[in-house]
Design an enzyme around this catalytic site. Structure first.
Site, mmCIF file in Angstrom:
data_model
loop_
_atom_site.group_PDB
_atom_site.id
_atom_site.type_symbol
_atom_site.label_atom_id
_atom_site.label_comp_id
_atom_site.label_asym_id
_atom_site.label_seq_id
_atom_site.Cartn_x
_atom_site.Cartn_y
_atom_site.Cartn_z
ATOM 1 N N ASP A 1 8.800 -21.570 -70.765
ATOM 2 C CA ASP A 1 8.034 -22.053 -69.624
ATOM 3 C C ASP A 1 7.498 -23.444 -69.944
ATOM 4 O OD1 ASP A 1 7.073 -21.888 -67.085
ATOM 5 O OD2 ASP A 1 5.278 -20.758 -67.617
ATOM 6 N N HIS B 1 -1.290 -29.704 -61.679
ATOM 7 C CA HIS B 1 -1.744 -28.411 -62.210
ATOM 8 C C HIS B 1 -2.360 -28.596 -63.599
ATOM 9 C CE1 HIS B 1 -1.705 -24.164 -63.389
ATOM 10 N NE2 HIS B 1 -1.034 -24.504 -64.481
ATOM 11 N N GLU C 1 1.363 -17.962 -60.310
ATOM 12 C CA GLU C 1 1.666 -19.380 -60.487
ATOM 13 C C GLU C 1 2.980 -19.686 -59.788
ATOM 14 O OE1 GLU C 1 -0.703 -20.847 -64.491
ATOM 15 O OE2 GLU C 1 1.450 -20.551 -64.659
ATOM 16 N N GLU D 1 6.185 -21.535 -59.449
ATOM 17 C CA GLU D 1 7.087 -22.319 -60.295
ATOM 18 C C GLU D 1 8.514 -22.239 -59.777
ATOM 19 O OE1 GLU D 1 6.875 -21.808 -64.494
ATOM 20 O OE2 GLU D 1 4.755 -21.230 -64.500
ATOM 21 N N ASP E 1 4.865 -16.920 -62.259
ATOM 22 C CA ASP E 1 4.363 -16.707 -63.619
ATOM 23 C C ASP E 1 2.974 -16.083 -63.526
ATOM 24 O OD1 ASP E 1 3.855 -16.895 -66.345
ATOM 25 O OD2 ASP E 1 3.270 -19.001 -66.238
ATOM 26 N N ARG F 1 -6.209 -14.777 -66.051
ATOM 27 C CA ARG F 1 -6.979 -15.947 -66.501
ATOM 28 C C ARG F 1 -8.049 -15.610 -67.518
ATOM 29 N NH1 ARG F 1 -3.326 -19.576 -65.257
ATOM 30 N NH2 ARG F 1 -2.820 -19.551 -63.043
ATOM 31 N N GLN G 1 -6.352 -15.040 -70.747
ATOM 32 C CA GLN G 1 -5.857 -16.344 -71.216
ATOM 33 C C GLN G 1 -6.956 -17.188 -71.870
ATOM 34 O OE1 GLN G 1 -3.910 -18.489 -68.065
ATOM 35 N NE2 GLN G 1 -3.266 -20.199 -69.365
ATOM 36 N N LYS H 1 0.246 -13.588 -69.964
ATOM 37 C CA LYS H 1 1.410 -13.943 -69.158
ATOM 38 C C LYS H 1 2.558 -12.945 -69.276
ATOM 39 C CE LYS H 1 0.324 -18.532 -68.355
ATOM 40 N NZ LYS H 1 0.456 -19.258 -67.082
ATOM 41 N N THR I 1 6.874 -11.296 -64.837
ATOM 42 C CA THR I 1 7.330 -12.577 -64.294
ATOM 43 C C THR I 1 8.369 -12.234 -63.227
ATOM 44 O OG1 THR I 1 7.041 -13.641 -66.456
ATOM 45 C CG2 THR I 1 8.428 -14.802 -64.840
ATOM 46 N N GLU J 1 -6.758 -22.767 -59.209
ATOM 47 C CA GLU J 1 -6.985 -24.111 -58.683
ATOM 48 C C GLU J 1 -7.605 -24.075 -57.281
ATOM 49 O OE1 GLU J 1 -3.256 -26.616 -59.772
ATOM 50 O OE2 GLU J 1 -2.841 -24.519 -60.204
#
Lengths: 443, 443
Positions: free
Chosen positions: A139, A146, A211, A213, A245, A249, A252, A265, A269, A385
């Site tokens: 990744d 971002h 996420e 992507e 993804d 949080r 993380q 993560k 996926t 975000e």
């Protein structure tokens, strides 16, 4: 400007599969993406197919019917059941041969209509699998908006690290938990330590996020110890999918230093089922530039082709459907829109960088683009975000709010390429649903 | 204390393969490690074997000769050519059945001597492959002395991060560049930015290093979304190998934030050819404790068995042979010695942690232990540590010095288990050699 446009991109081209001529379809005859399917609920083997309108050309059936060129048939024949890797390994030439053959065979007035008609399966009757064995998943982090926005939350004093504008930052991800659109996964358990707590506790993630992507599938690989030159790098790309993804949080924030994301993560996926080939994306290429004041890339990441056509214009969107919306028959709601042309590093640069140390890429490897947020506040590619780190809930049209994902939420990623003078193409939905967390393992 | 010692661990047990009775052998009848071999230079298929003294029991031949129990034969038969995964997936019971059968068949006076004699291949005539398809490779960071020493170099103000004593830190590595002992690889190119430079340049790594690790092969896996309880975690471990996590320190320092090591590590990883099973390690288990003042593990990482027998007493060593030593007929020189019992987290804790979020482990996955340095300054498991970040060269017996690895250097990792009252066992060498860097890709 180098162009690889040919007859298959002609916007006037129409198909005898009439649904492919609908301007709203993701799959006009100019797209022809490749996936792995079978009839829903059947015990059939998964086999490769190409999407056209609301149908699928069954490539195994087409091969057996003699409707494919010899090199394509031979490459497909070399594939293990349910795995396109051997076909992908053949590189661009055989992929182009398949595209030309199907473009010819599926266009209005083709002599092959009768033959290929017998090889069609309606998408409404199909289910999908991963298109290939994914031996490696890397990744990247090419979305500078971002990286800046998230950097602000994790490191307020130091949002964009000094290496960002020099190094196409990437890390290895987990392949075993990658699944195709429709994946439903349990909310992960993990160590949570709010900044105010002294010690961590085990619990279900409270800050579960998506996420937005793109994923690049690798076609031909390289030998260990043999870097891929930037001039050849895109020849090693097979095509693109949407990629979600999923990220916890809170896990993380506590685990990621110093070795990067891990359990935050690797629980799930999701990718879209159809690989949109590099050839289909050809009309949507554009110049790639560096903002004024930004460093120019090192020579191993720089080429005339990169500058002339390194960017790809793909509109990206995130949609959300809550359980309440589903109960009330409400469609998903769009949360944001961005564009892949804003990526800081190109597909070719990711491949050249990944292999510069001799690391061997393998056919079927998946390279994530990193979250593709746009420059504006409402263009965040994750809830982290859009909600400013969970501090400003997103208000939904039905009056609900979200800071992070709740159980039962379905996230849909969508992507489409449009350009005047060309036929629009789409990626089909990449959809995933959050299930409740399991109990902690018994003691 | 739970014990799984049985007749196969009897130190008095002798083999009719007389070299297995040599006290110095790595492979007495109490070890019986499993690997993948063929006759050197032949075009034979790689097939599973078990080491005994200086011989290999060819398991395919033994199966065909009817010398193996039905469940073992059936599990081996299910394996794809050259890949032990299907056997590993069967878990502990079938592994134990193989061990018992070979222990019976190889002991002095066995009625199977004639039958098994015909299945032996001398190790001197063998070459090795990876024992299985490695779908996932995760590298942990369980060596607290290494984490502290390296932390001091990368983050002088903050050597051991607050999460270290709570979280078994790990990250995903690259599987495609893992090879078996004997691997020779090119020095990697990469972006180098000395702290004094304003901008990075591309060049061969000047700070190429090894890392002394153990690798844990996963036996039975778990389903996605189903965490493995700590009580069952070790049942998912198949056995251990030595692992050299080659590292380009200059690339690492520049690239590793915020997502962790990537090109600094993924150009090569070397493992020893023989998997020493969890059963063979049984006599060398010991109590696992937390230093006073350190936090106790969270419940999902804690169990009576972990505390009673979580540690494994394995002496680990790094040896170096320079080109000059080789030219002069000098043997490799030992650089350090440490012990795996000093690991901060156990094998079971790595597995329980990896799956707590539902991540699915697969048979044949490889889990690195992280560098196993000892508490003393001369026990660093990498040159980075032994040379204090490259500032104090190591002086070799022949008058040469090393700060980091030079072209032609061969690094050998060795490991051995010894305990009074038990027969010593070894891991065999894990050997790798640095080749010169390639030219930068042409433009």
């Amino acid at each position: 400007m180098t162009t690889r446009l040919d007859d298959t991109h002609d916007p006037a081209l129409m198909s005898w599969v009439e649904t492919a001529n609908d301007p709203a379809t993701d799959f006009p005859i100019q797209n022809l993406p490749i996936g792995m399917f079978r009839r829903t609920g059947s015990h059939e083997a998964f086999r490769p197919g190409v999407a056209i309108g609301d149908q699928i050309v069954d490539l195994s059936a087409a091969r057996q019917a003699g409707a494919l060129p010899a090199d394509v048939a031979s490459a497909l024949n070399a594939c293990e059941p349910g795995q396109l890797n051997a076909f992908m390994a053949q590189g661009r030439a055989v992929r182009v041969a398949l595209r030309r053959a199907l473009s010819q065979g599926l266009k209005r007035g083709s002599a092959q209509q009768a033959l290929l008609s017998s090889c069609l399966v309606p998408q409404a009757q199909a289910e999908y699998a991963l298109p290939c064995r994914i031996d490696g998943y890397t990744d990247f982090y090419t979305g500078i908006h971002h990286a800046t926005a998230v950097g602000k939350l994790f490191r307020p004093d130091n949002p964009l690290l000094p290496n960002y504008k020099w190094v196409p930052i990437g890390y290895h991800g987990r392949t075993s938990s990658i699944a195709v659109s429709g994946q439903a996964f349990r909310r992960p358990l993990g160590q949570l330590k709010p900044p105010t707590a002294d010690t961590p506790v085990l619990g279900p993630s409270k800050r579960l996020d998506y996420e937005l992507e793109l994923g690049v599938f690798v076609g031909a690989g390289n030998a260990l110890g043999e870097p891929i030159a930037i001039e050849q790098a895109e020849d090693h790309a097979f095509g693109l999918v949407l990629l979600n993804d999923w990220s916890a949080r809170d896990v993380q924030a506590w685990e990621y230093q110093p070795l990067g994301p891990f359990l935050a993560k690797n629980f799930a996926t999701t990718i879209s089922p159809w690989i949109v080939t590099m050839e289909a994306l050809e009309p949507f290429r554009s110049a790639w530039t560096r903002a004024e004041g930004d460093p120019q890339p090192l020579p191993y990441l720089d080429s005339a082709e990169t500058r002339e056509r390194g960017a790809i214009d793909i509109t990206l969107e995130v949609w959300l459907q809550t359980p309440k919306m589903r109960e009330n028959g409400q469609e998903p709601q769009r949360l944001m829109q961005s564009n892949y042309r804003d990526a800081y590093w190109t597909v070719g640069q990711m491949i050249a960088h990944h292999s510069i140390n001799g690391c061997n890429l393998q056919s079927g490897d998946l390279l994530g683009s990193g979250t593709q947020s746009g420059p504006a506040d409402d263009q965040g590619g994750s809830l982290l975000e859009l909600t400013c780190g969970g501090s400003k809930p997103v208000r939904l049209v039905n009056g609900e709010t979200r800071t992070f994902l709740e159980d039962g939420d379905t996230v849909v990623l969508r992507a489409r390429c449009e350009r005047p003078g060309f036929r629009s193409i789409g990626f089909s939905d990449c959809l995933g649903t959050v299930l409740p967390a399991p109990e902690a393992p018994r003691r």
